[in-house]
Design a protein around this motif. Structure first.
Motif, mmCIF file in Angstrom:
data_model
loop_
_atom_site.group_PDB
_atom_site.id
_atom_site.type_symbol
_atom_site.label_atom_id
_atom_site.label_comp_id
_atom_site.label_asym_id
_atom_site.label_seq_id
_atom_site.Cartn_x
_atom_site.Cartn_y
_atom_site.Cartn_z
ATOM 1 N N HIS A 171 57.277 12.347 11.147
ATOM 2 C CA HIS A 171 58.963 12.386 11.013
ATOM 3 C C HIS A 171 59.081 11.424 11.882
ATOM 4 C CE1 HIS A 171 58.940 15.122 6.987
ATOM 5 N NE2 HIS A 171 57.867 15.415 7.686
ATOM 6 N N ARG B 193 68.363 8.220 10.493
ATOM 7 C CA ARG B 193 67.717 9.549 8.923
ATOM 8 C C ARG B 193 66.403 8.324 8.584
ATOM 9 N NH1 ARG B 193 72.558 9.369 4.484
ATOM 10 N NH2 ARG B 193 70.325 9.690 2.427
ATOM 11 N N LEU C 47 65.099 7.047 5.066
ATOM 12 C CA LEU C 47 65.537 7.071 3.604
ATOM 13 C C LEU C 47 64.752 6.682 2.675
ATOM 14 C CD1 LEU C 47 68.562 4.511 4.958
ATOM 15 C CD2 LEU C 47 69.353 6.465 4.383
ATOM 16 N N TYR C 48 63.352 6.366 3.157
ATOM 17 C CA TYR C 48 62.941 5.571 2.393
ATOM 18 C C TYR C 48 60.983 5.135 2.901
ATOM 19 C CZ TYR C 48 60.200 3.784 -1.810
ATOM 20 O OH TYR C 48 59.414 3.769 -3.233
ATOM 21 N N LYS C 49 60.226 5.667 2.387
ATOM 22 C CA LYS C 49 58.900 5.803 2.462
ATOM 23 C C LYS C 49 57.575 5.523 1.813
ATOM 24 C CE LYS C 49 55.344 8.787 4.655
ATOM 25 N NZ LYS C 49 54.957 9.271 4.888
ATOM 26 N N CYS C 50 57.297 4.658 2.038
ATOM 27 C CA CYS C 50 56.046 3.458 1.273
ATOM 28 C C CYS C 50 55.053 2.780 1.878
ATOM 29 C CB CYS C 50 57.365 2.901 0.291
ATOM 30 S SG CYS C 50 58.008 1.247 0.573
ATOM 31 N N ARG D 24 55.557 1.854 5.415
ATOM 32 C CA ARG D 24 56.467 1.059 5.905
ATOM 33 C C ARG D 24 58.164 2.125 5.703
ATOM 34 N NH1 ARG D 24 59.788 -3.324 2.236
ATOM 35 N NH2 ARG D 24 60.273 -1.741 1.342
ATOM 36 N N TYR D 25 58.492 2.560 6.531
ATOM 37 C CA TYR D 25 60.359 3.569 6.440
ATOM 38 C C TYR D 25 61.160 2.454 7.011
ATOM 39 C CZ TYR D 25 56.432 7.204 8.019
ATOM 40 O OH TYR D 25 55.064 8.187 8.020
ATOM 41 N N THR D 26 61.511 3.225 5.667
ATOM 42 C CA THR D 26 63.114 2.669 6.155
ATOM 43 C C THR D 26 63.977 3.381 6.410
ATOM 44 O OG1 THR D 26 63.208 1.337 4.218
ATOM 45 C CG2 THR D 26 65.011 1.709 4.342
ATOM 46 N N GLU E 206 70.611 0.080 7.886
ATOM 47 C CA GLU E 206 68.912 -0.176 8.043
ATOM 48 C C GLU E 206 68.237 -1.151 8.689
ATOM 49 O OE1 GLU E 206 68.566 -0.378 4.197
ATOM 50 O OE2 GLU E 206 69.955 1.272 3.554
ATOM 51 N N TYR F 78 63.410 -1.925 9.075
ATOM 52 C CA TYR F 78 62.662 -1.148 9.218
ATOM 53 C C TYR F 78 61.265 -0.793 10.144
ATOM 54 C CZ TYR F 78 63.634 -3.484 4.034
ATOM 55 O OH TYR F 78 63.405 -3.595 3.104
#
Length: 83
Positions: free
Chosen positions: A23, A39, A41-44, A57-59, A66, A68
């Protein structure tokens, strides 16, 4: 006019939960500036569209914007705008 970007390796302060999940909390730039990640927002798994490289990639949300943050093996990088 398109913005030129470069791959900028950064230091990342992060927490690791009991399951071993990262995190990210802070990004430290080469010049010492520190930005708090407000925060995730997204992880992929993804590749950068602006520079060569990819991985996880963490958004993230930093100061209301926002961005990356990429984890490439044991290194972290961002897509830094060229000045």
């Amino acid at each position: 006019m398109s913005v030129q970007c470069r791959k900028a390796y950064v230091s990342v302060n992060l927490d690791v939960d009991p399951e071993g999940v990262f995190h990210p909390r802070y990004i430290r730039w080469e010049n010492g500036l520190i930005f708090q990640i407000d925060r995730i927002l997204y992880k992929c798994r993804a590749s950068s569209k602006k520079v060569v490289g990819g991985g996880i990639r963490y958004t993230v949300l930093i100061r209301g914007r926002e961005s990356y943050l990429f984890q490439e093996g044991s290194k972290w990088f961002v897509e830094a705008k060229e000045i």
